[in-house]
Design a protein around this motif. Structure first.
Motif, PDB file in Angstrom:
ATOM      1  N   ARG A 120      -2.222  -9.959  73.408  1.00 38.61           N
ATOM      2  CA  ARG A 120      -3.245 -11.045  73.721  1.00 38.61           C
ATOM      3  C   ARG A 120      -3.505 -11.362  75.180  1.00 38.61           C
ATOM      4  NH1 ARG A 120      -0.850 -13.579  68.066  1.00 38.61           N
ATOM      5  NH2 ARG A 120      -2.635 -12.799  66.615  1.00 38.61           N
ATOM      6  N   ARG A 121      -2.542 -11.254  75.725  1.00 37.22           N
ATOM      7  CA  ARG A 121      -2.110 -11.881  77.072  1.00 37.22           C
ATOM      8  C   ARG A 121      -2.529 -10.835  78.405  1.00 37.22           C
ATOM      9  NH1 ARG A 121      -0.118 -14.452  73.081  1.00 37.22           N
ATOM     10  NH2 ARG A 121      -0.354 -16.765  73.286  1.00 37.22           N
ATOM     11  N   VAL A 122      -2.530  -9.540  78.174  1.00 37.52           N
ATOM     12  CA  VAL A 122      -2.659  -8.483  79.117  1.00 37.52           C
ATOM     13  C   VAL A 122      -4.030  -8.027  79.232  1.00 37.52           C
ATOM     14  CG1 VAL A 122      -0.274  -7.788  78.932  1.00 37.52           C
ATOM     15  CG2 VAL A 122      -1.724  -6.392  77.388  1.00 37.52           C
ATOM     16  N   ASP A 123      -4.267  -7.439  80.304  1.00 35.29           N
ATOM     17  CA  ASP A 123      -5.779  -6.793  80.517  1.00 35.29           C
ATOM     18  C   ASP A 123      -5.796  -5.541  79.812  1.00 35.29           C
ATOM     19  OD1 ASP A 123      -6.602  -9.037  81.842  1.00 35.29           O
ATOM     20  OD2 ASP A 123      -5.876  -8.372  83.730  1.00 35.29           O
ATOM     21  N   GLN A 124      -4.773  -4.663  80.217  1.00 36.60           N
ATOM     22  CA  GLN A 124      -4.722  -3.288  79.515  1.00 36.60           C
ATOM     23  C   GLN A 124      -3.559  -3.049  78.440  1.00 36.60           C
ATOM     24  OE1 GLN A 124      -6.776  -1.141  80.765  1.00 36.60           O
ATOM     25  NE2 GLN A 124      -7.561  -2.313  81.999  1.00 36.60           N
ATOM     26  N   PRO A 125      -4.076  -2.740  77.180  1.00 29.25           N
ATOM     27  CA  PRO A 125      -3.086  -2.543  76.109  1.00 29.25           C
ATOM     28  C   PRO A 125      -2.111  -2.047  76.485  1.00 29.25           C
ATOM     29  CG  PRO A 125      -5.095  -1.087  75.680  1.00 29.25           C
ATOM     30  CD  PRO A 125      -5.528  -2.021  76.895  1.00 29.25           C
ATOM     31  N   GLU A 126      -2.076  -0.986  77.166  1.00 29.20           N
ATOM     32  CA  GLU A 126      -0.722  -0.272  77.651  1.00 29.20           C
ATOM     33  C   GLU A 126       0.302  -1.171  78.390  1.00 29.20           C
ATOM     34  OE1 GLU A 126      -3.643   1.302  80.803  1.00 29.20           O
ATOM     35  OE2 GLU A 126      -3.797   0.508  78.898  1.00 29.20           O
ATOM     36  N   ASP A 127      -0.237  -2.375  78.849  1.00 28.89           N
ATOM     37  CA  ASP A 127       0.706  -3.005  79.822  1.00 28.89           C
ATOM     38  C   ASP A 127       1.545  -3.962  78.560  1.00 28.89           C
ATOM     39  OD1 ASP A 127      -1.618  -3.992  82.417  1.00 28.89           O
ATOM     40  OD2 ASP A 127      -0.502  -2.284  81.780  1.00 28.89           O
ATOM     41  N   ALA A 128       0.962  -4.105  77.556  1.00 28.84           N
ATOM     42  CA  ALA A 128       1.762  -4.551  76.402  1.00 28.84           C
ATOM     43  C   ALA A 128       2.973  -4.000  75.806  1.00 28.84           C
ATOM     44  CB  ALA A 128       0.654  -4.710  74.924  1.00 28.84           C
ATOM     45  N   ALA A 129       2.905  -2.778  76.024  1.00 26.53           N
ATOM     46  CA  ALA A 129       3.912  -1.943  75.820  1.00 26.53           C
ATOM     47  C   ALA A 129       5.151  -2.384  76.718  1.00 26.53           C
ATOM     48  CB  ALA A 129       3.647  -0.378  75.781  1.00 26.53           C
ATOM     49  N   ASP A 130       4.693  -2.432  78.037  1.00 23.71           N
ATOM     50  CA  ASP A 130       5.711  -2.724  78.936  1.00 23.71           C
ATOM     51  C   ASP A 130       6.497  -4.217  78.630  1.00 23.71           C
ATOM     52  OD1 ASP A 130       3.822  -1.383  81.501  1.00 23.71           O
ATOM     53  OD2 ASP A 130       5.479  -0.563  80.457  1.00 23.71           O
ATOM     54  N   VAL A 131       5.609  -5.076  78.339  1.00 28.22           N
ATOM     55  CA  VAL A 131       5.884  -6.504  78.022  1.00 28.22           C
ATOM     56  C   VAL A 131       6.971  -6.352  76.856  1.00 28.22           C
ATOM     57  CG1 VAL A 131       5.309  -8.929  77.211  1.00 28.22           C
ATOM     58  CG2 VAL A 131       4.173  -7.361  79.104  1.00 28.22           C
ATOM     59  N   VAL A 132       6.712  -5.616  75.829  1.00 31.99           N
ATOM     60  CA  VAL A 132       7.247  -5.647  74.546  1.00 31.99           C
ATOM     61  C   VAL A 132       8.822  -5.037  74.748  1.00 31.99           C
ATOM     62  CG1 VAL A 132       7.480  -4.781  72.209  1.00 31.99           C
ATOM     63  CG2 VAL A 132       5.519  -5.862  72.931  1.00 31.99           C
ATOM     64  N   ALA A 133       8.504  -3.860  75.730  1.00 30.88           N
ATOM     65  CA  ALA A 133       9.848  -3.172  75.773  1.00 30.88           C
ATOM     66  C   ALA A 133      10.567  -3.937  76.700  1.00 30.88           C
ATOM     67  CB  ALA A 133       9.281  -1.904  76.466  1.00 30.88           C
ATOM     68  N   GLU A 134      10.111  -4.827  77.523  1.00 28.20           N
ATOM     69  CA  GLU A 134      11.150  -5.488  78.504  1.00 28.20           C
ATOM     70  C   GLU A 134      11.818  -6.725  78.014  1.00 28.20           C
ATOM     71  OE1 GLU A 134      10.919  -7.001  83.350  1.00 28.20           O
ATOM     72  OE2 GLU A 134       9.270  -5.386  82.476  1.00 28.20           O
ATOM     73  N   GLU A 174       6.900   4.666  76.412  1.00 23.14           N
ATOM     74  CA  GLU A 174       5.714   5.637  76.798  1.00 23.14           C
ATOM     75  C   GLU A 174       4.821   6.064  75.813  1.00 23.14           C
ATOM     76  OE1 GLU A 174       2.959   7.616  78.988  1.00 23.14           O
ATOM     77  OE2 GLU A 174       4.478   6.252  79.635  1.00 23.14           O
ATOM     78  N   ARG A 175       5.568   6.285  74.561  1.00 23.05           N
ATOM     79  CA  ARG A 175       4.701   6.608  73.424  1.00 23.05           C
ATOM     80  C   ARG A 175       3.937   5.344  72.923  1.00 23.05           C
ATOM     81  NH1 ARG A 175       6.063  11.327  70.531  1.00 23.05           N
ATOM     82  NH2 ARG A 175       7.778  11.329  71.960  1.00 23.05           N
ATOM     83  N   LEU A 176       4.574   4.261  72.919  1.00 22.45           N
ATOM     84  CA  LEU A 176       3.874   3.133  72.516  1.00 22.45           C
ATOM     85  C   LEU A 176       2.924   2.855  73.476  1.00 22.45           C
ATOM     86  CD1 LEU A 176       3.740   0.512  70.710  1.00 22.45           C
ATOM     87  CD2 LEU A 176       5.314  -0.514  72.262  1.00 22.45           C
ATOM     88  N   ARG A 177       2.967   3.054  74.708  1.00 23.49           N
ATOM     89  CA  ARG A 177       1.800   2.793  75.713  1.00 23.49           C
ATOM     90  C   ARG A 177       0.791   3.627  75.355  1.00 23.49           C
ATOM     91  NH1 ARG A 177       5.153   1.504  79.869  1.00 23.49           N
ATOM     92  NH2 ARG A 177       5.745   3.771  79.997  1.00 23.49           N
ATOM     93  N   GLN A 178       0.909   5.028  75.068  1.00 22.07           N
ATOM     94  CA  GLN A 178      -0.017   6.174  74.677  1.00 22.07           C
ATOM     95  C   GLN A 178      -0.804   5.729  73.340  1.00 22.07           C
ATOM     96  OE1 GLN A 178       1.961   9.838  74.269  1.00 22.07           O
ATOM     97  NE2 GLN A 178       2.520   9.770  76.420  1.00 22.07           N
ATOM     98  N   ARG A 179       0.111   5.029  72.378  1.00 15.51           N
ATOM     99  CA  ARG A 179      -0.474   4.791  71.101  1.00 15.51           C
ATOM    100  C   ARG A 179      -1.693   3.748  71.342  1.00 15.51           C
ATOM    101  NH1 ARG A 179      -1.646   7.876  67.443  1.00 15.51           N
ATOM    102  NH2 ARG A 179      -1.450   6.490  65.934  1.00 15.51           N
ATOM    103  N   LEU A 180      -1.101   2.671  72.037  1.00 13.15           N
ATOM    104  CA  LEU A 180      -1.833   1.362  72.300  1.00 13.15           C
ATOM    105  C   LEU A 180      -3.188   1.746  72.985  1.00 13.15           C
ATOM    106  CD1 LEU A 180       0.772  -1.197  73.336  1.00 13.15           C
ATOM    107  CD2 LEU A 180      -0.484  -0.759  70.818  1.00 13.15           C
ATOM    108  N   THR A 181      -3.084   2.517  73.973  1.00 11.34           N
ATOM    109  CA  THR A 181      -4.275   2.968  74.887  1.00 11.34           C
ATOM    110  C   THR A 181      -5.179   3.666  73.814  1.00 11.34           C
ATOM    111  OG1 THR A 181      -2.836   3.331  76.601  1.00 11.34           O
ATOM    112  CG2 THR A 181      -5.104   3.942  76.856  1.00 11.34           C
ATOM    113  N   ALA A 182      -4.614   4.569  73.121  1.00 12.24           N
ATOM    114  CA  ALA A 182      -5.666   5.348  72.356  1.00 12.24           C
ATOM    115  C   ALA A 182      -6.281   4.445  71.036  1.00 12.24           C
ATOM    116  CB  ALA A 182      -4.697   6.307  71.375  1.00 12.24           C
TER     117      ALA A 182
END
Lengths: 362, 188
Positions: free
Chosen positions: B28-42, B87-95
């Protein structure tokens, strides 16, 4: 417009869709495993940290608020000898138990090392080994790449098999198969991503894991070609740049050529266990040097030896120019972690918390 | 806290119980969905590294939101180095997230635009209320303010939103009808 109406309107603008998780295809489970395979900075566990999936972190340096990608420190943290001197390197330590001590031996040494772990290769043509690291003990990773497809083989200690198998049951129902003559279970991650976990043989077991976007038939075809090979064939399949035990001394000397050597640091004792791609090897060697310099800096600071402290600071700052780190920089974050850590330390005039874990020092 | 195994088991429970909420928070708070993967991971990485000092179960979600909020702040500041986890979460979210025609609905865009024009903390308390479903006292814990301050900000955020979108969107019933009709079925 009432608060309720307004809230409904905002709710309808919610970018999140509640069924998203169901479509992640197991990506969340993989993230969990990646996270749980990273070292905890504040905890010394009584047992060795688990190694999970192999896209290794290069170690986390919490004090510098930087963390990294690619490899190493997780692996480096695994084999810490007890009773090592404070500040001493505690990562891979060559082949101390083999009686060779890394003193020459070349190919024979490599052969001996290779004989000590199970050796599987992809038999399909077109597959190339791009990354190798580990094999210090029963654990190691090899990545095979063919065009846009990749598969990783990860070796784990046999006594961890049950725990990994149990984890994978959360991923999918296992399907029995046979890989290289060994019973195995195939797990489906979704998104065209499969893993085959072989039952342990001797001290280790192997898990093969695909990149995403595979067809199941492709995976089955690949599995059918995986073969167990002897040590010679295994060594022959490794890319020439992989640093095997027999090459450690020669390669370490090259890495250390332009690096200031800390007082008391024995260049001839530098050893990096197992088989490692140049990046992983470079991380291990520079980690050893950096640990020693930081220990020296810390000692000099405590002793009030300004001159020695200054020398150590200069040596550490020179890491920005170390050829090996600059060569590694495009491939991963190890160099930048090192630089950030050193820069923070000098700027704040204190040893960053967590640096030992990050670099793999004791 | 107990043994490493107990900590690991608890972390797995915490992860399983909060992954979706944190993913939603991040998306809900990032511009690119793959960035959400980073936030969740971190965020979960922080939790993993602090396994020994995690708050009790009934407080863990708010604590995670608080961590995610700081991670996100760093993310938006830019320049922060990220763990390469997920990385896989990033890919999935982007897709699966990027091509959602639902996000192109003009009314939704108008509301999101209005949200983006709110003061940061006002936006945060409004979205934590509506999207995350938190009470003011809970939001207070996440954002590190008093519950009274949160209520004030919430009230201000709502009235600012009314000013910005009220006239554009007509009656709320109409808006909702439009949105209900256009938001696509998922599961593509």
């Amino acid at each position: 417009m009432t608060d309720k109406h307004l809230d409904r309107m905002v709710r309808d603008a919610d970018p999140y869709r509640p069924d998203l998780v169901a479509r992640l295809g197991g990506a969340e489970q993989q993230l969990l495993e990646e996270i749980m395979s990273t070292p905890k900075l504040d905890v010394v566990e009584s047992r060795a940290p688990r190694r999970g999936l192999p896209r290794r972190l290069a170690g986390a340096v919490a004090a510098a608020a930087v963390v990294t990608g690619v490899i190493g420190a997780t692996a480096l943290l695994l084999d810490q000898p007890e009773g090592a001197a404070p500040g001493a390197w505690s990562g891979p330590l060559g082949l101390p138990s083999s009686g060779t001590g890394g003193t020459g031996g070349g190919y024979e040494l490599d052969l001996k090392a290779a004989q000590e772990h199970p050796r599987l290769l992809v038999g399909q043509p077109g597959w190339k080994i791009t990354t190798v690291y580990g094999f210090a003990a029963a654990e190691g990773t090899i990545e095979f790449v063919n065009g846009n497809r990749s598969v990783q083989m990860n070796w784990y200690k046999a006594d961890q098999y049950d725990s990994y198998y149990k984890d994978r049951l959360d991923v999918s129902k296992p399907e029995p198969t046979t890989v290289a003559g060994t019973e195995a279970s195939v797990f489906t991650y979704g998104g065209g991503d499969w893993a085959a976990m072989l039952k342990p043989i001797d001290s280790s077991f192997v898990e093969l894991r695909t990149s995403s976007g595979w067809e199941r038939s492709e995976f089955d075809a690949l599995l059918a070609t995986v073969k167990r090979v002897d040590a010679k064939a295994f060594l022959a399949a490794l890319p020439p740049e992989v640093v095997t035990p027999g090459k450690v001394r020669e390669e370490a000397a090259k890495v250390l050529a332009d690096i200031p050597i800390p007082p008391g640091f024995d260049m001839s004792a530098v050893n990096v266990d197992g088989a490692n791609s140049p990046y992983h090897f470079g991380a291990a060697v520079t980690g050893q040097v950096t640990c020693s310099w930081i220990a020296e800096w810390s000692r000099a600071k405590e002793a009030g030896d300004k001159e020695a402290q200054g020398q150590a600071a200069s040596a550490l700052q020179s890491s920005h120019q170390w050829k090996v780190l600059n060569d590694m920089n495009a491939e991963g974050d190890w160099p930048e972690v090192t630089w950030d850590l050193v820069d923070q330390m000098i700027k704040k005039n204190e040893v960053p918390k967590g640096y030992k874990e990050g670099l793999g020092c004791q | 806290m107990g043994s490493g195994t107990e900590q690991e088991d608890r972390f797995r429970r915490v992860y399983a119980g909060n992954f979706e909420a944190l993913l939603a928070y991040a998306l809900r708070r990032v511009d690119q969905p793959e960035d959400a993967a980073d936030v969740v991971a971190e965020t979960f990485l922080v939790a993993w590294r602090r396994s020994r000092e995690l708050p009790p179960d009934d407080e863990i979600k708010l604590w995670l939101y608080g961590v995610a909020r700081r991670v996100l702040a760093n993310h938006h500041r830019g320049g922060i180095r990220r763990e390469r986890l997920g990385e896989r979460l990033r890919q999935r979210l982007t897709a699966i997230v990027t091509r959602d025609p639902g996000s192109e609905v003009p009314q939704r865009l108008a509301v999101q635009d209005a949200l983006s024009r709110l003061a940061e903390t006002d936006r945060e308390v409004l979205t934590l209320t509506v999207w995350e479903g938190l009470q003011p006292r809970e939001i207070a814990e996440v954002v590190g303010a008093s519950a009274a301050a949160v209520r004030t900000r919430l009230s201000r955020a709502r009235s600012r939103m009314r000013e910005m979108v009220g006239d554009d969107l007509g009656s709320p019933g109409h808006v909702l009808d439009v949105l209900t009709a256009i938001v696509p079925e998922e599961g593509r």
